[in-house]
Motif scaffolding. Sequence first.
Motif, PDB file in Angstrom:
ATOM      1  N   PHE A  38       0.834  -1.202   0.000  1.00  0.00           N
ATOM      2  CA  PHE A  38       0.000   0.000   0.000  1.00  0.00           C
ATOM      3  C   PHE A  38       0.872   1.256   0.000  1.00  0.00           C
ATOM      4  CE2 PHE A  38      -2.436   3.363   2.101  1.00  0.00           C
ATOM      5  CZ  PHE A  38      -3.663   3.259   1.484  1.00  0.00           C
ATOM      6  N   GLY A  55       0.929   5.669  -6.763  1.00  0.00           N
ATOM      7  CA  GLY A  55       0.808   4.818  -5.575  1.00  0.00           C
ATOM      8  C   GLY A  55      -0.298   5.323  -4.680  1.00  0.00           C
ATOM      9  N   ASN A  56      -0.686   4.465  -3.744  1.00  0.00           N
ATOM     10  CA  ASN A  56      -1.831   4.816  -2.903  1.00  0.00           C
ATOM     11  C   ASN A  56      -1.587   6.054  -2.043  1.00  0.00           C
ATOM     12  OD1 ASN A  56      -3.814   2.843  -3.557  1.00  0.00           O
ATOM     13  ND2 ASN A  56      -2.485   1.314  -2.635  1.00  0.00           N
ATOM     14  N   SER A  59      -2.047   9.001  -4.022  1.00  0.00           N
ATOM     15  CA  SER A  59      -3.485   9.195  -4.257  1.00  0.00           C
ATOM     16  C   SER A  59      -4.118   9.915  -3.079  1.00  0.00           C
ATOM     17  CB  SER A  59      -4.182   7.841  -4.441  1.00  0.00           C
ATOM     18  OG  SER A  59      -3.882   7.309  -5.689  1.00  0.00           O
TER      19      SER A  59
ATOM     20  N   ARG B 202     -12.443   8.653 -11.264  1.00  0.00           N
ATOM     21  CA  ARG B 202     -10.983   8.792 -11.295  1.00  0.00           C
ATOM     22  C   ARG B 202     -10.354   8.050 -10.112  1.00  0.00           C
ATOM     23  NH1 ARG B 202      -7.300  11.731  -8.818  1.00  0.00           N
ATOM     24  NH2 ARG B 202      -8.823  12.862  -7.588  1.00  0.00           N
ATOM     25  N   GLU B 206      -7.759   4.996 -10.204  1.00  0.00           N
ATOM     26  CA  GLU B 206      -6.457   5.185  -9.568  1.00  0.00           C
ATOM     27  C   GLU B 206      -6.164   4.040  -8.608  1.00  0.00           C
ATOM     28  OE1 GLU B 206      -5.475   9.673  -9.101  1.00  0.00           O
ATOM     29  OE2 GLU B 206      -5.436   8.804  -7.102  1.00  0.00           O
ATOM     30  N   ALA B 207      -7.185   3.668  -7.810  1.00  0.00           N
ATOM     31  CA  ALA B 207      -7.001   2.576  -6.852  1.00  0.00           C
ATOM     32  C   ALA B 207      -6.687   1.275  -7.576  1.00  0.00           C
ATOM     33  CB  ALA B 207      -8.242   2.419  -5.986  1.00  0.00           C
ATOM     34  N   ILE B 209      -5.288   0.929 -10.496  1.00  0.00           N
ATOM     35  CA  ILE B 209      -3.925   1.006 -11.040  1.00  0.00           C
ATOM     36  C   ILE B 209      -2.903   0.811  -9.926  1.00  0.00           C
ATOM     37  CG2 ILE B 209      -2.245   2.517 -12.164  1.00  0.00           C
ATOM     38  CD1 ILE B 209      -4.743   3.884 -13.516  1.00  0.00           C
ATOM     39  N   ASN B 210      -3.127   1.481  -8.782  1.00  0.00           N
ATOM     40  CA  ASN B 210      -2.196   1.364  -7.653  1.00  0.00           C
ATOM     41  C   ASN B 210      -2.067  -0.075  -7.169  1.00  0.00           C
ATOM     42  OD1 ASN B 210      -1.717   4.079  -7.646  1.00  0.00           O
ATOM     43  ND2 ASN B 210      -3.207   4.536  -6.043  1.00  0.00           N
ATOM     44  N   GLU B 211      -3.169  -0.811  -7.236  1.00  0.00           N
ATOM     45  CA  GLU B 211      -3.156  -2.194  -6.770  1.00  0.00           C
ATOM     46  C   GLU B 211      -2.601  -3.146  -7.821  1.00  0.00           C
ATOM     47  OE1 GLU B 211      -4.115  -3.530  -3.527  1.00  0.00           O
ATOM     48  OE2 GLU B 211      -3.501  -1.444  -3.352  1.00  0.00           O
TER      49      GLU B 211
END
Lengths: 358, 326
Positions: A38, A55-56, A59, B202, B206-207, B209-211
Amino acid sequence: MDKKKESIWKRMGIGQLAIPLTALALLFLFNLIRDPGFFSVVVNINNSGNPVLGGNLISVINSASELAIISMGMTLVTAACGGQDISVGAVGAISASVFIKLLIGMGNVTAGTLTVATLACIATAVAFMMFNGTLVSVFRIQPMIATLILYSCGRSIAYWITGSATPQVDSPIITAIGMTIPGIPVPTPVFMVILVGVILAVIFKRTNTALYTQSVGINQGAARLNGISPTAVKMLAFGLLGVCVAVASVIATCRMSQVSHKTLLVDIEMDAILAVAIGGNSLGGGKFRMSGSILGAYIITMLTVTLLAMGINSVNIKAYKAVVIIIIVGAGSPVIKNRMILWRNRRSAAAVKGGAAS
Amino acid sequence: MKKLIALVLALALCLGMASFAAADDAKVKVGIINLDPSESGYREANVNDLHKVFTEENGYDASFVTAPTADKQLDAFNTFVNEGVDYILVSAAETTGWDEALAAAQEAGIGVFLFDRMIDCDPSLYLAAVVSDMTKEGETAVAWLESLNLEEYNILHIQGQMGSDAQIGRSTPLAEKAAADDKWTIVAEGTGGDSWSEDEARKIAEAAINEGKSFNIVYAENDGMARGVVAALDAAGITHGVEGDVKIMGFDCNKWALRLLLAGEWNYDGQCSPFQAEVIDGMIKTLKAGGQIEGLNEKNQYINEEKGFDATTITEDDVNTYGLGE
């Protein structure tokens, strides 16, 4: 041990921030156990060929920007008036409409036209907030009722200004504000939060605004007798909130390069009020800690991003969020606090008794 | 003197009545009840379209009412019934609670047309309902996806307001296909909420992509949310569109979205036609000429023709003809 810790917390000036800081720490811990990935921060090359952090965590600090900025203004209004402004989202839609309409009207987006549009955007938001402020301070209408007017009709005004459902503006400058400046991998909205925070900090440092606001919030009559005009202080709070709303609306507009009067900053008023409450500020006005509200904004956003990262469908996120927020706000409530103190005293008393018996 | 004035007034009144009567003979009186144009680009186009068709030149004496709630719409409806118009056109804010009003209109000999939105009632209470079939929109989109013959379908699915007709109609065919076909997987799913928010979309993208979830299709249930996802893709350096890795699908056919299709940045946009005025105009003229309305199904519905646009075949003309808004 307990006492020592408490004194350290107090000496560091943390006090009311104890609960939001604990909440944030728990969120970090939870994610660390759940998935250390995370916290990974990567550098992506975006579609324009520039490096961008991803990255989270990025974000969180990026997505929380609008909320953090509006929470700062909301804290001031809450402290001065003992009530909240629920029209921030709608006023944001109005100022964003003015912003994008001017940009489109002036043709090219340059530093000059951008400045004009931004100033007009700030002036609009401040003017509408002054309207709220007048109702609250001069006519003594409860803030929630006074701001209900713009809450319900603000988005229609925004539609009337834009004249079409979603005006758009296409320019690298706009993308640079909403996303990243080429060459700087950190999202630009983050810098805007810092900018607004620093400006407010300087105002508080150089002037008596904070003191006056608190005294008006605690006891209006006493403040007046001491030569502080409650009307002026409340108007100032609403004016500063207007500036915050304008900046947030510019960020939100630039993120999507468009203004949709229905979705721009939608529902942000509730999150902003929540951020103020999570930050340990009394919603009844008086003393306030702006840093608490800012922390609150990041906690709310981190919660959302965590839930999204866990793959929870966003339909259900609101429910999960509600549970966590009940716990945070509940932990900070005076009733629970008093119970905790009583319980601790009783336990230490019992310990003393037990010690005497042996 | 007073008598003279009274006489003049009475004469004027008579003349006024006469002119009214004359207008009645020549023009068809219609009352049109719609939702608020600020609701969406779709509604704006819908309201404009009605204004364009139901004009005096076209032989109508039309009154327009836009109201966001059912109770205000019902007030307007009852007013039209009392005024004794020839036809009432309704796009209802709520599907229930209309039975009494519709029955009263029928008793008064007023023909009712429903457009865009259905009402839960006996189909005999209205002459025809000109509506879109949201499920058909979803089916058209899924059929288009299928026609691409991809090796794998890894889909990021952004839903609209949960429970709305448009969301159910656009989600169901995709969900059914994903359940039936092993090659189709929905890797992440989320909703833009009640306002179909771009920014929520969005964040969901984004989540994902991040994961590290990899997807090659974005199925967003309106254009705004597709735009939100594309903002996240752009920031993460994921290419999209005709030449890119990820196919972008949107709905509603806003003009700006069709332009992005034309530019090859998106791949597909499904239409939900807001243009029902001409169909109803045709039906009224048929009735006036003594004919029967044809092409209705058992629920008295006329299903609007709907298109899906592909980035590789869309033309400038399509953008101008079918695009909504500016």
